[in-house]
Design an enzyme around this catalytic site. Structure first.
Site, PDB file in Angstrom:
ATOM      1  N   ASP B 433      42.751  47.165  31.584  1.00 23.69           N
ATOM      2  CA  ASP B 433      42.197  46.062  32.314  1.00 23.69           C
ATOM      3  C   ASP B 433      43.278  45.667  33.313  1.00 23.69           C
ATOM      4  O   ASP B 433      44.450  45.773  33.018  1.00 23.69           O
ATOM      5  CB  ASP B 433      41.977  44.948  31.286  1.00 23.69           C
ATOM      6  N   LYS B 434      42.891  45.247  34.489  1.00 22.38           N
ATOM      7  CA  LYS B 434      43.940  44.891  35.426  1.00 22.38           C
ATOM      8  C   LYS B 434      44.450  43.478  35.165  1.00 22.38           C
ATOM      9  O   LYS B 434      45.628  43.272  34.910  1.00 22.38           O
ATOM     10  CB  LYS B 434      43.428  45.002  36.858  1.00 22.38           C
ATOM     11  N   GLU B 530      40.064  29.829  39.034  1.00 23.34           N
ATOM     12  CA  GLU B 530      39.553  28.512  39.397  1.00 23.34           C
ATOM     13  C   GLU B 530      40.657  27.476  39.347  1.00 23.34           C
ATOM     14  O   GLU B 530      40.780  26.631  40.223  1.00 23.34           O
ATOM     15  CB  GLU B 530      38.430  28.115  38.435  1.00 23.34           C
ATOM     16  N   PHE B 572      28.430  31.019  36.733  1.00 21.17           N
ATOM     17  CA  PHE B 572      28.804  32.372  37.133  1.00 21.17           C
ATOM     18  C   PHE B 572      28.182  33.389  36.193  1.00 21.17           C
ATOM     19  O   PHE B 572      28.086  33.174  35.002  1.00 21.17           O
ATOM     20  CB  PHE B 572      30.323  32.511  37.068  1.00 21.17           C
ATOM     21  N   ARG B 626      43.474  38.477  45.303  1.00 23.75           N
ATOM     22  CA  ARG B 626      42.090  38.330  44.857  1.00 23.75           C
ATOM     23  C   ARG B 626      41.392  37.378  45.808  1.00 23.75           C
ATOM     24  O   ARG B 626      41.835  36.261  46.016  1.00 23.75           O
ATOM     25  CB  ARG B 626      42.060  37.758  43.444  1.00 23.75           C
ATOM     26  N   GLY B 707      37.490  44.149  38.120  1.00 21.05           N
ATOM     27  CA  GLY B 707      36.356  43.648  38.852  1.00 21.05           C
ATOM     28  C   GLY B 707      36.747  43.210  40.247  1.00 21.05           C
ATOM     29  O   GLY B 707      35.954  42.614  40.959  1.00 21.05           O
ATOM     30  N   ASP B 708      37.972  43.495  40.589  1.00 19.35           N
ATOM     31  CA  ASP B 708      38.438  43.049  41.898  1.00 19.35           C
ATOM     32  C   ASP B 708      37.759  43.822  43.016  1.00 19.35           C
ATOM     33  O   ASP B 708      37.144  44.848  42.811  1.00 19.35           O
ATOM     34  CB  ASP B 708      39.948  43.261  42.016  1.00 19.35           C
ATOM     35  N   ASP B 771      31.115  44.699  32.030  1.00 21.44           N
ATOM     36  CA  ASP B 771      30.548  43.405  31.735  1.00 21.44           C
ATOM     37  C   ASP B 771      31.579  42.575  30.998  1.00 21.44           C
ATOM     38  O   ASP B 771      32.314  43.057  30.161  1.00 21.44           O
ATOM     39  CB  ASP B 771      29.300  43.597  30.883  1.00 21.44           C
TER      40      ASP B 771
END
Lengths: 372, 1059
Positions: B433-434, B530, B572, B626, B707-708, B771
């Site tokens: 995972d990043k 966030e 989201f 990001r 997911g970037d 996911d």
């Protein structure tokens, strides 16, 4: 399985599969730095030998240099041992024992004797050991090997009266317990061998044979014991038992010497040590050296007189009488010496091959290492 | 099972950090995907066990399990039978049990003790271990089941034990307490009817999540009020998905129509989660005990099997075949040989009458079984025990490793399962995972672009935030630009989020003070992005203060408080990849703010400086930041009402709610006006690049799943040296909207990859996206799951097989520990088979010389103890401490890892070599002894040796040879090695002396009496022992030397190389 990873309230793993303790250890590890010990950090000081051509080379040469002389020594020793084997089975018509071997019956009370002449080309110095040898006799057959009762042989009264089940079908006869029970005892070798020296002047001189120290000392004194203890009447001790079916005499009449009678009869003990292979020899008698000046058995003609009792032809067996001298390394056995010489030479040769390889490849490897 | 999309969007909620190590791809594709459980049945829960009013429904009392959690497998009474049953289900144990039973039933060459004793030992050790573990579980269960719970009964709070809870009970939970079962949230001490919950122990997300009370009951503040509630809950039957819940509550009021409200996952408080920041709540139990989602989730943890274990089993099957064929050959030969009656039953060796009467077929079968028993030692009973002990003890070296200890976290590496140690040495693919794995998950607001103008909070200096609440400096890259969107943009970022404000420092959430210098309040969110954004806004002058009574308060640049009424939050999700809020300003304007991935925003934008923002976003992405786009839409009253209508309708739907919500969102989030974009930095972890480079050199393919945005991911990959400058990137951007398993995607990729490889010979990492909610199953599916103990989410670390504090520790974990474990266990397995071939093959040969009578060559004690004690400790120790290359060399040269790739030490040729070596040694032992013994005297007093001396001679050579063979293989001789190797040889000698030195009264045979001593008193026996050992070891030494000289492996070179 729910169990394998159930979490308790604090979110700590209480139990997890097979690594439970490790996991629990990890859980409580918080704020606990692992100890910096050489063992835990896998940094114990260690000797790190590597088997390279270079390091193995000297070992090979040394093995070669040690083994070859040992081998030569063994070989020479073995060759100096004198040994003669005489087959007295009586298979051939021409053999003196042919008749005896043909007319065999367990029940015959009359013993059959035959005498075999033979010649010694060389004088036998020092003690000479007389063996009998059997071939094709499976003393190592499982049914046979276990067919004994060590407890009975050790003088146990209870086992004497009721022999172990292992002795079947040689445990009881005529509703009496057999002593000694079992197939091994039942088939005890019962030929009598006598040796005569044919003096050049024509007289037959019997060669004196000793029957002591032919069995292991520990067997004779510890493992085998007569029932009833020392000095008691053997016949009384064996009261209520019967002799093995194939035996001519009961066990307490094996010898007149009370120290060699009953279970501690040395011939019996020797027989009871089952041989490893189907062709074997067993120590029968020792011819003690009497006179330091004369050889124990001088060169010349001898006669072997056999009381032929033991049948072997039914299973195509052979019987032999062996006379052998003994060195520090035992009887005649060229194999050990040859093996040592061979292995020593192979090691030596390999040493040379490795030397070449070491020169050829060793440099290259070092070169590679440098460039690496 | 895993839902993957690969495209570019921002994963708000991916907070668990882990790496997945796959050994080979193909095995991934054969997994079965388990289907989702469908809600078929529903249950009705009567709150407070009150019957519904007569008119409403028939009261059907239903039976549910109590709230007892049972994780233990056994009880005191069923432990012995059940544990035995479980143990004998293992094929190896069952095999040994069979052998034991055969020995008991028929007349076999060896006594039942020879196999019974080791089996008993193994079974007892395992039973004790499992019993202890189960006892721990019992204790844990007990403490959980007996922990106190507050239940509302007759208007009072009563304390009871957790396991006495029933479905329908109303429970009061206080702050920092854990929910005792799955609860429907009725009311909270907070005015707004919300509560905050961390689900750390469920899904690893330590952030605070907001749950909502049922609107109609949130006003109930006291026990009496809550107790007066008269309602039923209809909901689905329990199912394991943590994020799904569908239900409906019917509230009956006096003489009124019952009110129906839908219930969703936001109303369901899960067992295992902890209440935070809320004084107390009232809730009603809907799922209890083993039906809670947590319990259902832990039921499906499958056992992973390592490649070594698979090889081991394959070898076992080969040996089983060898064993059976040996027994068959011997049986056939026996009957062929026995054809002559004088061989079968010579006069000196008769059968008993019983035996004679047995049918020949039965006799043959018994003989076959007896041969099986005689040779059964070829399958080593102790191997399983040794392997398990090695794994269990060996795993301590990981936890002990000081280099993998992180001072900051105060934690070292953890081992959660020791079954897979060696698998760490077999890793071919690393899926990482990043966020939070490669990176620190420490988000930093860098800049934002509003309508083409760039704003940078200047207070960032070397990554440190200076106190800058008051001083804002905006750098305007295009002076003179009209800033009509500026205010809107900042407000959008201040409003469009799900961040909560936490006063005081009480939880270990994201810590950052709002007020200057004094860390008195913090922002808490499930997404660190966030938090970074809201904090960034603060530094730019707009401070989000709190959410109070549905009003969001903002302190703007001029220190004025602005209030917006929060009307709706469009949460989201990973399909939309955006979130929105609908707020009403003081002036009565309805505003929809939306932020999300550029790809999901741009298509919905109707105006705004799209091109400029797009360019800026691309530029930021290339820098590895990001990015997020922000847009808004002004809603008219009617539009708002329409939106409201859509949302309420969708939310009230009992079925298909998610789909309908998605449709509603889709309708509402359109015709947006683009405001700008933000850029957040997530720095790489220290030494991440070095680690990835090392892994590359080790031949491991590293896949980063993120997911970037594509460019962000690429930049990260360059930074982490995953990509080199020369790497040609093949972009594979696809959008998938329907659920698809990881397997499908990987399969597709695999084909591509193969093609790619043939073209360039290289192998490229791919960006994948998955996911967000299925983190755990991913870890469970990997061959080895390594969790990283990040700042958040320890669950990933717990659910993983191993956990390390930082990504950089992966290097040592794989390259050093993995490598060691692999070579250790590989040697262990091969050596075990080898030593048992050496052990049993002479017995096989001996049958040819004893009339196929199953006569054992060795004494019972030797047969029993060979594997248990004479040869067990040296190999166990070897498999614990061997280091064929030093730790430093392994770290310096990662390519050494390639030497052991693809299970190289356990492949068939290697196995064949070991087996041949074993057979060769066995032949040397047997025929060496045979020729030496052949018809000659061994002693200087002329006495003869018997069959037991023959066997003992072979056995002595055997024990010395196999031990010395191990000594030759040992490259790391610590004092323990010396002690154990020489000690075990010495033990053998001492044991033999003792065993033969006494007439053992409890034995019914004394065949070994003085055999060993007599053998030692013979010169030729010594000479032949030395000779036979030398000859047996010679081929292996030559092979080693030649291999090293002619074609040395990298490992061998590293051994001689400069250290």
């Amino acid at each position: 399985m729910l169990a394998s990873s159930y979490k308790d309230e604090d979110g700590h793993i209480s139990v997890s599969g097979s690594g439970a303790a490790a996991a629990a250890g990890g859980g409580s590890l918080r704020n606990k730095k692992p100890e910096n010990t050489a063992f835990k950090q896998q940094r114990l000081p260690a000797w790190q030998p590597i088997l390279t051509a270079g390091t193995v080379l000297p070992a090979f040469f040394i093995i070669g240099l040690i083994f070859i002389p040992i081998g030569i020594g063994l070989y020479v020793t073995s060759n100096n041992i004198k040994e003669i084997e005489i087959d007295y089975t009586g298979v051939d018509m021409s053999s003196p024992c042919f008749n005896c071997s043909q007319n065999f019956s367990w029940n015959s009370t009359k013993s059959c004797t035959c005498s075999i002449p033979f010649q010694l080309d060389q004088p036998y110095e020092s003690n000479v050991f007389m063996y009998y040898g059997l071939s094709n006799f499976y003393q190592n057959h499982r049914r046979y090997v276990k067919s004994r009762d060590d407890s009975q042989l050790n003088g146990n009264e209870e086992s004497l009266r009721s022999p172990s089940k292992e002795c079947e079908p040689y445990a009881r006869h005529d509703n009496k317990p057999i002593a000694p029970c079992g197939a091994i005892a039942n088939s005890m070798f019962n030929d009598t061998l006598e040796l005569f020296y044919n003096d050049p002047n024509g007289t037959k001189v019997q060669v004196p044979l000793t029957a002591t120290e032919i069995a292991w000392w520990t067997d004779k004194h510890v493992k085998f014991r007569n029932p009833g203890g020392e000095g008691s009447d053997l016949a009384a001790a064996f009261q209520g038992t019967t002799k093995p079916v194939n035996w001519r005499r009961p066990v307490y009449e094996l010898d007149s010497d009370p120290n060699n009678n009953g279970f501690i009869n040395e011939d019996f003990i020797v027989w009871m040590r089952t041989a490893a292979l189907p062709t074997f020899r067993k120590l029968y008698r020792i011819i003690q050296r009497r006179n330091n000046l004369l050889p124990t058995l001088p060169r010349g003609n001898y006669t072997l007189e056999v009381v032929y009792n033991y049948p072997v032809r039914s299973f195509e067996g052979r019987k032999r009488m062996i006379l052998s001298t003994i060195s520090w390394m035992g009887g005649k056995n060229p194999f050990l010496g040859i093996a040592y010489i061979t292995v020593g030479s192979i090691c030596f040769l390999l040493g040379i091959v490795l030397l070449i390889i070491h020169h050829k490849y060793g440099n290259r490897n070092n070169g590679a290492d440098v460039s690496h | 099972m895993l839902w993957l999309v690969f495209a570019d969007f921002i994963p708000w909620n991916i907070n668990s950090f882990y790496l997945l190590l796959f050994l080979s791809l193909h095995s991934l594709f054969c997994h079965q995907c388990t289907g989702e459980e469908i809600w078929v049945d529903s249950r009705t829960v009567y709150i407070g066990h009150k019957e519904p009013p007569p008119g409403a429904e028939a009261y059907i009392p239903q039976r549910y399990p109590d709230n007892r959690i049972v994780s233990s497998k056994y009880t005191f009474w069923n432990f012995i039978p059940k544990n035995l049953f479980e143990q004998f289900r293992r094929i190896a144990n069952f095999y040994f049990l069979l052998i034991f039973l055969v020995q008991l039933i028929i007349d076999t060459p060896t006594s039942p003790v020879t196999s019974g004793l080791p089996l008993f030992f193994v079974i007892t050790v395992t039973a004790i271990k499992q019993g202890y573990e189960d006892w721990l579980r019992h204790k844990a269960d007990c403490s959980i089941n007996e922990c106190p719970v507050d239940v509302v009964q007759q208007g009072n709070v009563a304390r009871t034990q957790s396991h006495k809870l029933r479905v329908g009970d109303i429970v009061m939970v206080r702050e920092d307490e854990t929910f005792p079962c799955d609860l429907i949230f009725l009311s909270s001490s907070r005015d707004d009817g919300t509560c905050y919950v961390t689900t750390t122990s469920l899904d690893g997300e330590s952030s605070h999540k907001t749950y909502y009370a049922v609107p109609d009951t949130m006003a109930f503040k006291t026990e009496q009020e809550v107790d007066s509630l008269h309602a039923t809950i209809e909901c689905e039957q329990p199912q394991p998905d943590l994020y799904k819940f569908v239900g409906r509550i019917n509230i009956y009021k006096d003489k009124e129509e019952p009110v129906s409200r839908t219930l969703g996952a936001e109303n369901l408080l899960l067992r295992g989660a902890t209440l935070k920041n809320t004084k107390h709540i009232y809730a009603v139990a809907v799922y209890t005990g083993m039906e809670t989602k947590m319990a259902l989730n832990y039921q499906s943890k499958s056992q992973k099997r390592s490649a070594v274990e698979k090889s081991m089993n394959a070898f076992l099957i080969v040996y089983l075949c060898i064993l059976i064929s040996k027994a068959l050959i011997n049986t056939v030969l026996k009957y062929a040989w026995q054809w002559l009656p004088d061989r079968d039953e010579p006069w000196y060796n008769h059968r008993t009458e019983n035996e004679r009467q047995r049918h020949v077929v039965i006799r043959a079968f018994t003989d076959f079984l007896a041969f099986m028993v005689l040779f059964n030692y070829i399958i080593p009973v102790s191997m399983y025990v040794t392997v398990e002990m090695q794994k269990f003890l060996g795993s301590y070296f990981i936890t002990w490793d000081e280099e993998m200890f992180d001072e900051e976290l105060g934690q070292g590496a953890q081992v959660n399962t020791s079954d897979l140690n060696e698998e760490l040495g077999q890793v071919e693919y690393v899926f990482t995972d990043k966020t939070g794995t490669l990176t620190e998950n420490n988000m930093e607001f860098i800049e934002c672009c509003v309508d083409g103008n760039v704003y940078i909070p200047h207070a960032i200096c070397n990554g440190q935030i200076l106190s800058a609440a008051s001083s804002i400096d905006m750098i305007d890259s295009s002076p003179g630009g009209y800033r009509r969107y500026e205010d809107l943009f900042f407000r959008a970022l201040c409003l469009c989020h799900t961040v909560q404000v936490k006063e005081e420092e009480t939880v270990d959430g994201i810590k950052r003070g709002i007020h200057q210098g004094k860390p008195t309040s913090f922002y808490i969110s499930s997404s660190p992005d966030e938090v970074a954004l809201v904090e960034g806004m603060k530094r730019l002058g707009y401070t989000y203060l709190r959410l109070k009574d549905n009003y969001m308060e903002i302190l703007n640049k001029d220190d004025e408080i602005e209030r917006f009424e929060l009307l709706h939050v469009l949460n989201f999700d990973s399909v939309r990849r955006r979130m929105s809020v609908i707020v009403k300003s003081i002036s009565g304007e309805y505003l929809l703010f939306c932020k999300g991935a550029d790809s999901s925003i741009f298509p919905r934008v109707v105006s705004g400086k799209v091109e400029q923002v797009k360019a800026h976003v691309e530029q930021n992405a290339v820098e590895g930041l990001r990015t997020l786009c922000v847009a808004y839409r002004r809603l008219s009253e009617s539009e708002y009402l329409e939106a409201c209508h859509y949302l309420t309708e969708a939310k009230l739907a009992l079925q298909d709610r998610e789909h309908r919500l998605a449709q509603a969102y889709d309708v509402i989030e359109r015709d947006l006006v683009l405001l700008g974009a933000t850029a957040v930095e997530d720095r790489l972890q220290e030494k991440a690049a070095d680690t990835i480079e090392s892994l590359h050199k080790a031949g491991i393919k590293v896949w980063v799943l993120t997911g970037d945005k594509m460019e962000t991911a690429a930049a990260t990959c360059y930074a982490s040296k995953l990509f080199r400058r020369s790497t040609q990137i093949l972009e594979l951007t696809k959008k998938r909207t329907k659920e698809q398993s990881l397997h499908d995607v990987l399969f597709e990729l695999n084909r591509t990859v193969i093609r790619q490889r043939s073209m360039s010979g290289g192998f490229r990492p791919w960006e994948l996206q998955r996911d967000l909610s299925r983190n755990m199953s991913m870890i469970l599916e990997a061959h080895v799951g390594i969790g990283i103990m990040g700042k958040e989410g320890r669950q990933a670390a717990r659910n993983s097989d191993y956990a390390i504090p930082k990504f950089k520790h992966l290097k040592k974990m794989l390259l050093v520990h993995g490598h060691y474990y692999y070579i250790r266990i590989a040697e262990l397995v091969q050596y075990f088979f080898y030593k048992n071939v050496c052990f049993i093959f002479p017995q096989f040969l001996y049958q040819f010389f004893c009339g196929f009578s199953q006569q054992p060559l060795y004494d019972t004690a030797y047969l029993t103890l060979y594997n248990i004690s004479f040869t067990s400790l040296p190999i166990l120790l070897y498999s614990l401490v061997e280091q064929h290359v030093t730790i430093d060399a392994l770290k310096r040269d990662p390519s050494l890892y390639r030497d052991i790739a693809k299970n190289s030490l356990l492949r068939w040729p290697v196995f064949l070599y070991w087996t041949c070596l074993g057979v060769f040694d066995a032949v040397i032992f047997f025929f060496g002894a045979y020729f030496l013994f052949d018809n000659t005297t061994f002693t200087s007093n002329g006495q003869m040796f018997g069959n037991w001396t023959f066997g003992t001679l072979i056995f002595t050579v055997l024990v010395f040879t196999v031990t010395l063979k191990l000594a030759l293989d040992t490259r790391h001789w610590t004092w323990i090695n010396h002690f154990v190797i020489w000690g075990s040889l010495l033990f053998y000698v001492i044991f033999s002396l003792l065993w033969g030195g006494i007439i053992w009264p409890f034995l019914n045979y004394q065949r070994m009496y003085y055999v060993f001593m007599q053998m030692l008193s013979s010169g030729p026996a010594w000479l032949s022992i030395i000779l036979l050992i030398t000859v047996s070891l010679l081929p292996d030494v030559i092979k080693k030397v030649l291999c090293r000289a002619i074609c040395p492996t990298a490992t061998e070179r590293a051994q001689v190389g400069p250290l």
